[in-house]
Scaffold this motif. Structure first.
Motif, short mmCIF file in Angstrom:
data_model
loop_
_atom_site.label_atom_id
_atom_site.label_comp_id
_atom_site.label_asym_id
_atom_site.label_seq_id
_atom_site.Cartn_x
_atom_site.Cartn_y
_atom_site.Cartn_z
N SER A 141 4.51 -3.13 -1.78
CA SER A 141 3.16 -3.61 -1.84
C SER A 141 2.82 -3.71 -0.25
CB SER A 141 3.01 -4.95 -2.38
OG SER A 141 3.69 -5.78 -1.76
N ASP A 142 1.21 -3.38 -0.07
CA ASP A 142 0.88 -3.76 1.46
C ASP A 142 1.00 -5.15 1.87
OD1 ASP A 142 -1.46 -4.85 0.38
OD2 ASP A 142 -2.49 -2.88 0.73
N VAL A 192 1.83 -0.07 -3.83
CA VAL A 192 1.96 0.97 -3.36
C VAL A 192 2.97 1.80 -4.10
CG1 VAL A 192 2.30 2.42 -1.15
CG2 VAL A 192 1.15 0.20 -1.04
N ASN A 193 2.91 2.83 -4.52
CA ASN A 193 3.91 3.39 -5.45
C ASN A 193 3.57 4.95 -5.75
OD1 ASN A 193 2.90 3.52 -8.18
ND2 ASN A 193 2.98 1.06 -7.89
N TYR A 241 0.00 8.76 1.84
CA TYR A 241 -0.51 7.64 1.95
C TYR A 241 -1.14 7.07 3.17
CZ TYR A 241 -0.22 2.39 1.69
OH TYR A 241 -0.87 0.92 1.72
N TYR A 265 -4.81 5.77 3.04
CA TYR A 265 -4.98 4.29 3.49
C TYR A 265 -5.64 3.95 4.81
CZ TYR A 265 -3.37 -0.19 5.56
OH TYR A 265 -3.47 -1.54 6.00
N ARG A 309 -7.47 -2.24 -3.19
CA ARG A 309 -6.74 -0.77 -2.88
C ARG A 309 -6.16 -0.33 -4.01
NH1 ARG A 309 -7.21 -3.16 2.15
NH2 ARG A 309 -5.06 -4.62 1.70
N PHE A 353 -3.89 2.46 -3.95
CA PHE A 353 -2.83 3.75 -3.95
C PHE A 353 -1.59 3.68 -4.46
CE2 PHE A 353 -5.33 3.00 0.20
CZ PHE A 353 -6.35 3.78 0.11
N HIS A 354 -1.46 3.64 -5.90
CA HIS A 354 -0.48 3.62 -6.77
C HIS A 354 -0.76 4.40 -8.23
CE1 HIS A 354 -3.19 -0.15 -7.47
NE2 HIS A 354 -3.00 0.47 -8.72
#
Length: 386
Positions: free
Chosen positions: A347-348, A354-355, A362, A366, A377, A379-380
């Motif tokens: 995770s951020d 995040v994955n 990314y 990002y 966000r 991004f996963h």
């Protein structure tokens, strides 16, 4: 006041990953939340804390937002809570009533009040909470996760483009999720694992587990370990310690773990394969990642799992929101320079998942969106709770 704001946002991020609206006028907050399609809005003043009770995935711990959902289902209200500090608003009822000013809020009662801490906007009552932070940071430095608090849903299948089997997995020394990643992404004779952690106890536990345990009856192994009575802090569930263990609960959690693997024999077979591959144990705080970055190679089949290392009690105690963001931004930029093809799991700095994405992809996405800690966000491939 800035520190009070940072603590409020940081503690929200244990379980809430959506947009946070900020304004000096509560009515504008409610209007923006309604415009976003929300039914309810929780309005907090700086220094008001939502406390979460964490535990192993599938365990007893129940968080604030779980309790809040049940409370909402059982109550009719326009306003609930404490005006100016923590107010829950039913936006539909607020609109129907003509958008009134706050009046006669329904008390939260004990079901929710046990999750709420008010430090004051000037942190006038922060001393007990600061003592708690100091205690938790001390425990973290010698902490061991024997089971994972987060789920395996994000690593259930390899992402598109992943070149199985795993070449190198870089991962925190926490629970059995590293093994699950190896199992689902492919474990080969040449696979290797680099465990990294800032807790020497976590690395020592993992080193001994990998060498000593036969892959059967994990609770029995832990019972022997707990009898050593050292200074290690074991992360279990609320109220549980090696001296005060509900062994039936640990047996239940282990049985649930084996179900995820398809049974005891499948897990034991994996463990035998795992014990034949190369493993390394690296002392490293990922918030200061130089020693880890020096080890990472850009190679097909590589992956890294850092869990929620950038969004923990330790990071919140030592860094502001802006500092956490700068540390994370630097990590992502340098990791993508070092190994653009490595696949990311974790995770951020705001605990957003995040994955299933490479470091190079990314980084581009990002930084194009920006890392504002108040923004959501995505991004996963799979959002999970940390």
């Amino acid at each position: 006041m800035g520190r009070a704001r940072d603590l409020t946002v940081a503690w929200l991020r244990w379980h809430y990953f959506g947009e946070i609206v900020e304004d000096i006028d509560p009515s504008r907050i409610l209007a923006r939340a309604r415009a976003n399609g929300s039914r309810y809005c929780l309005v907090q003043g700086y220094g008001h804390i939502v406390a979460e009770h964490a535990g192993p995935d599938g365990g007893k711990a129940r968080g604030f937002f779980d309790a809040l959902e049940a409370w909402v289902d059982a109550h009719d209200f326009v306003f609930a809570g404490i005006p100016g500090r923590c107010l829950l608003v039913d936006l539909a009822a607020w609109s129907q009533a003509g958008e009134p000013m706050v009046s006669a809020p329904v008390p939260f009662g004990p079901a929710l009040e046990g999750h709420l801490i008010d430090l004051g906007s000037d942190l006038a009552t922060v001393a007990p909470f600061q003592a708690f932070l100091d205690e938790m940071c001390d425990k973290a430095a010698r902490g061991v996760f024997v089971l994972n608090y987060e789920s395996y849903d994000d690593v259930a299948t390899p992402p598109p483009g992943f070149a199985a089997p795993v070449s190198t997995l870089y991962c925190v020394a926490a629970g059995l999720k590293p093994n699950r990643i190896l199992e689902t992404h492919g474990i080969g004779a040449d696979s290797r694992v680099v465990f990294f952690d800032y807790s020497a106890d976590a690395l020592d536990f993992r080193r001994r587990l990998d060498a000593e345990w036969d892959g059967h009856d994990y609770p029995r192994y832990l019972r022997t370990l707990f009898e050593r009575r050292d200074r290690t802090h074991y992360y279990l569930w609320p109220g549980a310690t090696p001296d005060n263990m509900d062994w039936a609960e640990l047996d239940r959690l282990w049985a649930a773990e084996l179900v995820r693997w398809g049974g005891a024999e499948k897990f034991a077979a994996h463990w035998r394969r795992f014990q034949t591959i190369e493993r390394d144990y690296l002392a490293c705080n990922i918030l200061e990642p130089d020693v880890l970055l020096a080890r990472i190679k850009d190679e097909p089949g590589s992956a890294i799992w850092w869990s929620n290392a950038f969004c923990t009690i330790y990071s919140a105690a030592h860094h502001s929101l802006d500092e956490k963001r700068r540390i994370y931004d630097d990590w992502i930029a340098r990791l993508a320079d070092r190994a653009p093809g490595i696949f990311l799991y974790g995770s951020d700095h705001s605990n957003s998942s995040v994955n299933a994405i490479t470091a190079g992809d990314y980084r581009e996405r990002y930084f194009a969106q920006g890392g504002d800690p108040l923004n959501a966000r995505a991004f996963h491939r799979q959002a999970i709770r940390f």
